[in-house]
Design a protein around this motif. Structure first.
Motif, mmCIF file in Angstrom:
data_model
loop_
_atom_site.group_PDB
_atom_site.id
_atom_site.type_symbol
_atom_site.label_atom_id
_atom_site.label_comp_id
_atom_site.label_asym_id
_atom_site.label_seq_id
_atom_site.Cartn_x
_atom_site.Cartn_y
_atom_site.Cartn_z
ATOM 1 N N VAL A 86 63.805 47.539 41.678
ATOM 2 C CA VAL A 86 63.025 47.260 42.883
ATOM 3 C C VAL A 86 61.539 47.503 42.666
ATOM 4 C CG1 VAL A 86 62.583 48.058 45.238
ATOM 5 C CG2 VAL A 86 64.922 47.625 44.496
ATOM 6 N N THR A 87 61.172 48.520 41.895
ATOM 7 C CA THR A 87 59.769 48.876 41.742
ATOM 8 C C THR A 87 59.032 47.991 40.741
ATOM 9 O OG1 THR A 87 60.436 50.593 40.157
ATOM 10 C CG2 THR A 87 60.048 51.276 42.435
ATOM 11 N N SER A 88 59.719 47.022 40.156
ATOM 12 C CA SER A 88 59.027 46.036 39.332
ATOM 13 C C SER A 88 58.117 45.208 40.236
ATOM 14 C CB SER A 88 60.040 45.120 38.642
ATOM 15 O OG SER A 88 59.400 43.964 38.117
ATOM 16 N N PRO A 89 56.842 44.966 39.853
ATOM 17 C CA PRO A 89 55.919 44.212 40.713
ATOM 18 C C PRO A 89 56.463 42.852 41.140
ATOM 19 C CG PRO A 89 54.714 45.227 38.915
ATOM 20 C CD PRO A 89 56.168 45.447 38.632
ATOM 21 N N VAL A 90 57.149 42.165 40.239
ATOM 22 C CA VAL A 90 57.698 40.845 40.570
ATOM 23 C C VAL A 90 58.787 40.967 41.626
ATOM 24 C CG1 VAL A 90 58.922 38.836 39.663
ATOM 25 C CG2 VAL A 90 57.135 39.921 38.292
ATOM 26 N N ILE A 91 59.703 41.916 41.438
ATOM 27 C CA ILE A 91 60.795 42.086 42.398
ATOM 28 C C ILE A 91 60.257 42.601 43.734
ATOM 29 C CG2 ILE A 91 62.976 43.260 42.844
ATOM 30 C CD1 ILE A 91 63.087 41.145 40.663
ATOM 31 N N MET A 92 59.265 43.480 43.681
ATOM 32 C CA MET A 92 58.634 43.951 44.925
ATOM 33 C C MET A 92 58.153 42.779 45.763
ATOM 34 S SD MET A 92 56.234 47.222 43.935
ATOM 35 C CE MET A 92 55.260 46.949 45.421
ATOM 36 N N SER A 93 57.388 41.897 45.136
ATOM 37 C CA SER A 93 56.843 40.737 45.840
ATOM 38 C C SER A 93 57.964 39.832 46.338
ATOM 39 C CB SER A 93 55.899 39.950 44.915
ATOM 40 O OG SER A 93 54.829 40.757 44.472
ATOM 41 N N LEU A 94 58.991 39.646 45.497
ATOM 42 C CA LEU A 94 60.104 38.765 45.872
ATOM 43 C C LEU A 94 60.848 39.310 47.088
ATOM 44 C CD1 LEU A 94 61.761 36.261 45.188
ATOM 45 C CD2 LEU A 94 63.140 37.672 43.655
ATOM 46 N N LEU A 95 61.104 40.618 47.120
ATOM 47 C CA LEU A 95 61.803 41.209 48.268
ATOM 48 C C LEU A 95 60.994 41.067 49.549
ATOM 49 C CD1 LEU A 95 63.275 44.488 46.718
ATOM 50 C CD2 LEU A 95 64.538 42.466 47.449
ATOM 51 N N LEU A 96 59.686 41.244 49.460
ATOM 52 C CA LEU A 96 58.838 41.094 50.638
ATOM 53 C C LEU A 96 58.801 39.643 51.105
ATOM 54 C CD1 LEU A 96 55.861 43.464 49.740
ATOM 55 C CD2 LEU A 96 57.721 43.882 51.344
ATOM 56 N N VAL A 97 58.779 38.714 50.159
ATOM 57 C CA VAL A 97 58.820 37.288 50.515
ATOM 58 C C VAL A 97 60.111 36.965 51.254
ATOM 59 C CG1 VAL A 97 59.030 34.950 49.588
ATOM 60 C CG2 VAL A 97 57.282 36.480 48.696
ATOM 61 N N ILE A 98 61.240 37.401 50.690
ATOM 62 C CA ILE A 98 62.543 37.132 51.312
ATOM 63 C C ILE A 98 62.614 37.776 52.698
ATOM 64 C CG2 ILE A 98 65.020 37.557 51.136
ATOM 65 C CD1 ILE A 98 64.711 37.399 48.099
ATOM 66 N N GLY A 99 62.112 39.007 52.810
ATOM 67 C CA GLY A 99 62.150 39.696 54.100
ATOM 68 C C GLY A 99 61.341 38.982 55.161
ATOM 69 N N LEU A 100 60.116 38.584 54.836
ATOM 70 C CA LEU A 100 59.256 37.922 55.822
ATOM 71 C C LEU A 100 59.745 36.514 56.137
ATOM 72 C CD1 LEU A 100 55.723 39.040 54.541
ATOM 73 C CD2 LEU A 100 57.015 39.945 56.480
ATOM 74 N N VAL A 101 60.151 35.775 55.107
ATOM 75 C CA VAL A 101 60.659 34.420 55.334
ATOM 76 C C VAL A 101 61.937 34.465 56.163
ATOM 77 C CG1 VAL A 101 61.657 32.381 54.212
ATOM 78 C CG2 VAL A 101 59.579 33.418 53.294
ATOM 79 N N GLY A 102 62.764 35.468 55.930
ATOM 80 C CA GLY A 102 63.991 35.602 56.722
ATOM 81 C C GLY A 102 63.696 35.760 58.202
ATOM 82 N N ILE A 103 62.646 36.524 58.518
ATOM 83 C CA ILE A 103 62.257 36.686 59.925
ATOM 84 C C ILE A 103 61.826 35.355 60.518
ATOM 85 C CG2 ILE A 103 60.549 37.729 61.466
ATOM 86 C CD1 ILE A 103 60.570 40.186 59.684
ATOM 87 N N VAL A 104 60.999 34.602 59.766
ATOM 88 C CA VAL A 104 60.500 33.315 60.256
ATOM 89 C C VAL A 104 61.649 32.335 60.473
ATOM 90 C CG1 VAL A 104 59.115 31.301 59.656
ATOM 91 C CG2 VAL A 104 58.220 33.583 59.232
ATOM 92 N N VAL A 105 62.558 32.254 59.497
ATOM 93 C CA VAL A 105 63.702 31.334 59.636
ATOM 94 C C VAL A 105 64.562 31.728 60.817
ATOM 95 C CG1 VAL A 105 65.822 30.541 58.516
ATOM 96 C CG2 VAL A 105 63.712 30.751 57.186
ATOM 97 N N GLU A 106 64.702 33.027 61.054
ATOM 98 C CA GLU A 106 65.506 33.492 62.184
ATOM 99 C C GLU A 106 64.917 33.036 63.511
ATOM 100 O OE1 GLU A 106 68.816 35.109 63.765
ATOM 101 O OE2 GLU A 106 68.363 34.969 61.636
ATOM 102 N N LEU A 107 63.591 32.891 63.571
ATOM 103 C CA LEU A 107 62.956 32.418 64.803
ATOM 104 C C LEU A 107 63.296 30.969 65.100
ATOM 105 C CD1 LEU A 107 59.404 34.013 64.451
ATOM 106 C CD2 LEU A 107 61.309 34.824 65.833
ATOM 107 N N PHE A 108 63.629 30.204 64.080
ATOM 108 C CA PHE A 108 63.968 28.795 64.274
ATOM 109 C C PHE A 108 65.454 28.599 64.564
ATOM 110 C CE2 PHE A 108 59.948 28.293 62.151
ATOM 111 C CZ PHE A 108 59.420 27.126 62.682
ATOM 112 N N ALA A 109 66.253 29.622 64.278
ATOM 113 C CA ALA A 109 67.698 29.488 64.439
ATOM 114 C C ALA A 109 68.154 30.278 65.651
ATOM 115 C CB ALA A 109 68.417 29.989 63.189
ATOM 116 N N GLY A 131 50.320 40.727 50.056
ATOM 117 C CA GLY A 131 49.457 39.545 50.191
ATOM 118 C C GLY A 131 50.132 38.299 49.666
ATOM 119 N N ILE A 132 50.784 38.420 48.496
ATOM 120 C CA ILE A 132 51.509 37.277 47.933
ATOM 121 C C ILE A 132 52.624 36.841 48.876
ATOM 122 C CG2 ILE A 132 53.036 36.577 46.045
ATOM 123 C CD1 ILE A 132 51.424 38.485 44.233
ATOM 124 N N ALA A 133 53.336 37.817 49.424
ATOM 125 C CA ALA A 133 54.448 37.515 50.335
ATOM 126 C C ALA A 133 53.953 36.823 51.598
ATOM 127 C CB ALA A 133 55.193 38.794 50.693
#
Length: 447
Positions: A239-262, A342-344
């Motif tokens: 989890v503490t790998s910079p790439v995985i950190m960014s990926l988890l945050l992307v998935i978390g934020l995108v999941g919230i946005v997609v949930e708003l459409f569903a 920021g990337i997320a």
């Protein structure tokens, strides 16, 4: 003159014997010193990518070794490299260790792995293993800028000098645009195989394998205790790998946005919660996050939900700040946390725009706004006429206490019962319709 010679000869013999005995004692003493025996040894793996999770695991491992009064730690290094900052902290941990530390390279110790090995008291390699190629690279896979390379080169040289190793060899492993005669040409970086490393003084010895290593160190195999990372520490390393950190945050934020459409709470929301949960769990186990950071995130989510019912923007803004603060403070480094977040955010904004184009703005806000509006130019719109349901038969879909749902003429209808409670599945008949109010009662049983 002749009378003194017989007395001198025994004296010479005694001196010769004394010299021989002293030499033998020194030889035995030297062999004992070179094959120093250790009472308790710890075997610690240093594998995969170097990151902050590994640093956390090694801190626990060295502390456990010290508490158990180990006098030897063997680092089994097999890594392609990793984070420079994490390697720096691990190097400091090794330098400050009270026990003798041996870096054992059985496969590879490139980049940050080389730096870790140089901080050990002794480096031992096996035939076919290699070390070096320590030029730092950026997230895009390109060589870092001049300042970063220069700073890292100085760190490598300092580590090399700890045990009187040639610092120019360390520089040659880092600096691409510098020519080192006899080591490498300009435009390349230096890597060393086991025999070459021994030749230039970067490997103290070359052994066939683990058994020979322990034999040379004078350690019995049953005196070696291996420390493995726990399941939680393995997750933390991932989890503490910079790439995985960014990926988890992307998935978390995108999941919230997609949930708003569903409609409802579904797969996207669940994935979002799992992603944020992994993010905090990994950083918590690694020792970077605490309950305050988790609480800030949860409070922020709660305030964002409250914004739906308390319009004005202030509550939502405070909630957003609380979420960002919790996520960033939980990271091992504030700057890295901000960069990952920021990337997320950028990726989430792009995906949000694509979803809006596909489903429209209404799809995003249909949970928070009234779907039907009354336009003045349309005038008063009368409720739907349901008088055609009068005297028709149907069935109760839900219990009526007295309100509930019935099915009449193939349609689901909100209704109230005339005679009190009506159980689900009971046959009913519509006895009265007044505007939108539909009154039903149980059908009379036919004999």
């Amino acid at each position: 003159m002749n009378t003194a010679r017989p007395a001198i000869r025994p004296l010479r013999v005694m001196l010769s014997l004394l010299s021989l005995l002293t030499g033998l004692m020194m030889l035995v003493s030297g062999q004992t010193a070179s094959a120093a025996t250790y009472q308790k040894a710890f075997w610690i793996p240093v594998d995969n990518t170097i990151e902050r999770g590994l640093e956390s695991f090694l801190k626990r491992a060295f502390l456990e070794a010290e508490q158990q009064q180990a006098d030897l730690v063997i680092l089994d290094i097999n890594t392609p490299g990793g984070e420079v900052n994490a390697a720096g902290e691990i190097g400091q941990l090794i330098r400050q260790a009270p026990m003798h530390v041996v870096a054992y390279i059985d496969n590879q110790a490139f980049s940050a792995g080389t730096y870790i090995a140089l901080n050990a008291n002794e480096i031992v390699m096996t035939p076919g293993s290699s070390m070096g190629a320590a030029t730092p690279i950026d997230m895009a896979g390109n060589a870092a800028d001049v300042k970063v390379i220069s700073a890292w080169s100085k760190q490598m040289q300092s580590a090399a000098k700890l045990n009187d190793r040639n610092p120019d060899v360390a520089r040659a492993m880092v600096e691409i645009d510098t020519d080192f005669p006899g080591l490498k040409g300009k435009g390349t970086v230096l890597s060393l195989d086991a025999l070459t490393a021994e030749k230039v003084g970067y490997a103290d010895r070359v052994v066939a394998g683990k058994d020979e290593l322990l034999s040379k160190l004078g350690v019995k195999s049953d005196a070696v205790q291996k420390i493995e990372p726990t399941a939680g520490e393995r997750v933390a390393r991932w989890v503490t790998s910079p790439v995985i950190m960014s990926l988890l945050l992307v998935i978390g934020l995108v999941g919230i946005v997609v949930e708003l459409f569903a409609p409802g709470f579904g797969v996207a929301g669940t994935i979002s919660l799992v992603s944020f949960g992994l993010y905090f769990f990994g950083h918590f186990v690694a020792g970077f996050a605490n309950w305050l950071h988790i609480a800030l995130f949860i409070i922020g989510i709660f305030l964002m939900i409250m914004e739906i019912f308390l319009p004005g923007g202030i509550v939502g803004a405070i909630g957003f700040i609380s979420i960002v603060t919790g996520l960033v403070m939980a990271a091992y480094d504030t700057q890295q946390g901000l960069a990952s977040l920021g990337i997320a955010v950028v990726i989430t904004v792009i995906i949000t725009v694509l979803l809006v184009k596909r489903f429209g703005v209404k799809g995003l806000f249909n949970k928070f706004i009234l779907g039907d509006t009354q336009r003045n130019e349309e005038g008063y719109v009368a409720p739907k006429d349901q008088r055609d349901l009068l005297h028709k038969e149907g069935i109760a879909l839900t219990p009526l206490r007295p309100a509930g749902m019935v099915k009449v003429d193939g349609k689901r209808v909100d209704a109230v019962s005339m005679g009190g409670f009506v159980a689900a599945g009971t046959p009913i008949v519509v006895i009265q319709v007044e505007g939108t109010r539909v009154v039903v009662q149980e059908q009379e049983q036919k004999e």
